[in-house]
Design a protein around this motif. Structure first.
Motif, mmCIF file in Angstrom:
data_model
loop_
_atom_site.group_PDB
_atom_site.id
_atom_site.type_symbol
_atom_site.label_atom_id
_atom_site.label_comp_id
_atom_site.label_asym_id
_atom_site.label_seq_id
_atom_site.Cartn_x
_atom_site.Cartn_y
_atom_site.Cartn_z
ATOM 1 N N ILE A 66 0.830 -1.207 0.000
ATOM 2 C CA ILE A 66 0.000 0.000 0.000
ATOM 3 C C ILE A 66 0.864 1.257 0.000
ATOM 4 N N SER A 67 1.990 1.235 0.715
ATOM 5 C CA SER A 67 2.853 2.416 0.768
ATOM 6 C C SER A 67 3.400 2.769 -0.610
ATOM 7 N N VAL A 68 3.636 1.760 -1.453
ATOM 8 C CA VAL A 68 4.122 2.009 -2.809
ATOM 9 C C VAL A 68 3.042 2.679 -3.655
ATOM 10 N N VAL A 69 1.797 2.260 -3.475
ATOM 11 C CA VAL A 69 0.685 2.887 -4.203
ATOM 12 C C VAL A 69 0.600 4.369 -3.855
ATOM 13 N N HIS A 70 0.704 4.685 -2.577
ATOM 14 C CA HIS A 70 0.664 6.091 -2.162
ATOM 15 C C HIS A 70 1.857 6.867 -2.723
ATOM 16 N N SER A 71 3.007 6.222 -2.789
ATOM 17 C CA SER A 71 4.176 6.880 -3.379
ATOM 18 C C SER A 71 3.917 7.250 -4.830
ATOM 19 N N ALA A 72 3.343 6.319 -5.581
ATOM 20 C CA ALA A 72 3.065 6.574 -6.998
ATOM 21 C C ALA A 72 2.078 7.723 -7.158
ATOM 22 N N VAL A 73 1.060 7.752 -6.317
ATOM 23 C CA VAL A 73 0.034 8.794 -6.422
ATOM 24 C C VAL A 73 0.611 10.163 -6.050
ATOM 25 N N ILE A 74 1.360 10.244 -4.946
ATOM 26 C CA ILE A 74 1.904 11.543 -4.535
ATOM 27 C C ILE A 74 2.910 12.041 -5.568
ATOM 28 N N TYR A 75 3.659 11.134 -6.197
ATOM 29 C CA TYR A 75 4.580 11.531 -7.265
ATOM 30 C C TYR A 75 3.816 12.144 -8.440
ATOM 31 N N CYS A 76 2.726 11.506 -8.824
ATOM 32 C CA CYS A 76 1.945 12.020 -9.956
ATOM 33 C C CYS A 76 1.361 13.392 -9.652
ATOM 34 N N MET A 77 0.837 13.560 -8.451
ATOM 35 C CA MET A 77 0.268 14.854 -8.089
ATOM 36 C C MET A 77 1.334 15.947 -8.140
ATOM 37 N N ARG A 78 2.506 15.638 -7.567
ATOM 38 C CA ARG A 78 3.577 16.634 -7.567
ATOM 39 C C ARG A 78 4.070 16.917 -8.983
ATOM 40 N N SER A 79 4.117 15.890 -9.823
ATOM 41 C CA SER A 79 4.612 16.065 -11.196
ATOM 42 C C SER A 79 3.682 16.934 -12.028
ATOM 43 N N MET A 80 2.396 16.862 -11.752
ATOM 44 C CA MET A 80 1.432 17.631 -12.546
ATOM 45 C C MET A 80 1.309 19.077 -12.075
ATOM 46 N N LEU A 81 1.921 19.400 -10.932
ATOM 47 C CA LEU A 81 1.907 20.784 -10.452
ATOM 48 C C LEU A 81 2.959 21.606 -11.196
#
Length: 589
Positions: free
Chosen positions: A307-322
């Motif tokens: 689950i921690s890896v899933v959250h890592s992927a999501v937070i990376y995507c959010m930061r990348s799109m900013l």
């Protein structure tokens, strides 16, 4: 949160924009200095040359405050590890304690990634005011194969030492006996497994992580001395709040661009397992629900992602799109609710194998999130994990000294609505390098035949994808070689009519005898070329070669009549390095 740790106090007034920027950079500089310290004092190729490590600063409640641009897959999940240790140890933590963990059950990613966590105490109140943490990928921690990334693992016990929590430093005293027990003795008790094959290098790198954390503590105390603890913690809150507001604004903009508040995407692993996502955005609040319901069940292999890896992927995507410069921190996740179905490959059982989930499935999660937000075409979706080595146990089952080497290989990144993909790059949440050929050939019994861009592997479109890479290695003595890779049966897709990137391919170029059948004459040597698939372990003989061709990135938009030749933007590979030098020397006589 521990009883020692002070709670966040919501500031009574807004932040000073100058101080907000100053503190954001001061906090990031702490992580950068930790990283420099770790790289300079580490001994392994993985950390010193490949830079497969991360350092970060955490709030007293375990939330990520700031980091330097290290490995995104580490940074999003390290907070889970810090919070887990806080729950376990509570008030028992004291100055001089350092904790170590790598268990996916305790916020880890996969077992070779070992996290070292150090509490930071206030010099006056003796309360925890921060945590410093570092995570490094260690080349071997035991398991059934050298390198601790077995392509065929079906249980976490086959992947090496699993450590839920270990106080590696207790009151300033380094516990080497405990380290040997966890890293060498316990993993070797599992049938077919070995303990750590090179405990001296692992111990040295762990000490480097401990030293890096201490460097962070010194710098944090310097900031507190300059501004006072209240001001430091106030701006720690403001930085998190700023990230939260930025993501809420991003979500509102997405609804305006898409014309809908519901987004969806699906992609598949090479074995056919789906990763499915439905995003529902509340435009008024600037929040979103990311629901992975429909994702395939836990797999027997090692592509399960904690689950921690899933959250890592999501937070990376959010930061990348900013499109603004802010530190990656916990505020990026505040507006998001992430739903992960139980018993799925994104929420595996306690003993499931996970080494591939961290490096492969995570890449596919990123592709799916970016596809749902219509942000970019698919990148290579892989990290092309190559491991080789020797030693561990002899024929009688006795432990013997050995070694293991691990590297990831670049590929093509996906194109977007106004940019071409990048050629030969470690895409998305890996962000590591590959080791220098001089160091590779000096330290290990191998010779690099070629390493360059894979011409023609990029997706073709208005904005073309990035080219994959070609890497061919000759082994100078017999050894076990493993490859753990994806995108060997399903191409990285393009978007808006763009073409897909080429599939990856792994080829064993085996020296053989005339009676072996149809052979290929290669520089006077009879060889066979064997496609070994995406996940395999082979015992390669002296003189055998391994050719890895990595996937290209998908394109964006229709080609609009351009010929593929017109899209060529890669220079032909020019032979260089030790092989080319040897051939040139021979030709000179």
């Amino acid at each position: 949160m521990t009883d020692q740790a002070p709670s966040y106090k919501t500031p009574s007034k807004g932040p000073d924009p100058i101080l907000l920027t100053l503190f954001a950079n001061r906090f990031m500089s702490v992580a950068e200095a930790m990283g420099r310290s770790l790289q300079q004092t580490a001994i392994s190729t993985n950390i010193k040359e490949r830079l497969d490590f991360s350092c970060a600063l955490f709030a007293p409640d375990g939330d990520l405050v700031a980091n330097a641009p290290f490995i995104p897959i580490h940074l999003g999940s390290m907070s889970f590890a810090v919070k887990y240790q806080m729950k376990l140890h509570g008030k028992s933590l004291k100055e001089g304690d350092v904790l170590m963990t790598n268990s996916p059950h305790a916020g880890g990613s996969h077992l070779p990634d070992i996290t070292v966590i150090t509490p930071v105490f206030d010099s006056k109140t003796k309360e925890i005011i921060f945590f410093t943490a570092s995570r490094g990928h260690h080349a071997d921690i035991g398991g059934i194969l050298p390198g601790s990334m077995p392509p065929t693992s079906v249980s976490i016990f086959e992947e090496g030492a699993e450590i839920v929590s270990f106080k590696i430093v207790d009151g300033g005293v380094f516990d080497r006996n405990g380290l040997v027990e966890y890293m060498v003795e316990k993993p070797s008790q599992y049938p077919g497994s070995s303990g750590c094959r090179n405990i001296r290098d692992v111990e040295s790198d762990l000490k480097a992580q401990i030293a890096a954390n201490h460097k962070g503590i010194q710098l944090i105390h310097a900031i507190v001395d300059d501004y006072g603890l209240d001001t430091v913690q106030e701006y720690m809150y403001h930085i998190r709040s700023n990230a939260e507001k930025s993501v809420r604004n991003l979500l509102r903009d997405v609804v305006k661009r898409a014309g809908s508040n519901v987004l969806s995407a699906v992609d598949y692993l090479d074995d056919g397992s789906p990763i499915q996502l439905r995003v529902e955005i509340n435009e008024e609040e600037g929040s979103a629900i990311l629901d992975f319901t429909g994702t395939g069940c836990e797999v027997r292999g090692n592509l399960n992602a904690p689950i921690s890896v899933v959250h890592s992927a999501v937070i990376y995507c959010m930061r990348s799109m900013l499109d603004i410069d802010i530190p990656l921190n916990a505020g990026c996740l505040v507006p998001l609710e992430i739903i992960i179905p139980p018993k799925s490959l994104l929420s595996p059982s306690r003993t499931a194998a996970v080494c591939g989930g961290n490096v492969l499935t995570s890449q596919r999660i990123v592709d799916v999130v970016l596809k749902a937000f219509h942000a970019a075409a698919a990148s290579q979706g892989c990290t092309n994990n190559l491991t080789f080595g020797a030693g561990g146990k002899d024929k009688d089952g006795n432990s013997v000294a050995g070694w293991g080497y691990y590297e990831t290989i670049a590929g093509g990144s996906g194109a977007g609505p106004s940019w071409h993909g990048t050629d030969g790059v470690h895409t998305h949440i890996t962000n590591t390098r590959i080791g220098d050929v001089e160091i590779l050939e000096r330290r290990y019994p191998v010779m690099l035949h070629q390493f360059g861009l894979r011409s023609g592997s990029a997706g073709v479109g208005k904005w073309h994808g990035g080219e994959g890479a070609v890497r061919e290695i000759e082994f100078l003595e017999p050894m076990q070689v493993s490859i753990l890779s994806e995108r060997r049966t399903r191409q990285p897709y393009g978007l808006e009519g763009g073409g897909p990137g080429a599939l990856g391919r792994n080829t064993w170029i085996k020296q053989c005898r005339e009676e072996d059948g149809d052979l290929v004459q290669d520089s006077g040597i009879l060889t066979r070329e064997i496609n070994i698939g995406g996940k395999a372990t082979i015992w390669m003989g002296k003189g055998d070669r391994f050719l890895i061709e990595t996937p290209g990135g998908g394109a964006w938009g229709v080609d609009e009549g351009r010929l593929k030749a017109d899209a060529e933007h890669v220079k032909a590979w020019e032979p260089r390095g030790s092989i080319a030098e040897r051939a040139a020397a021979q030709a000179a006589f």
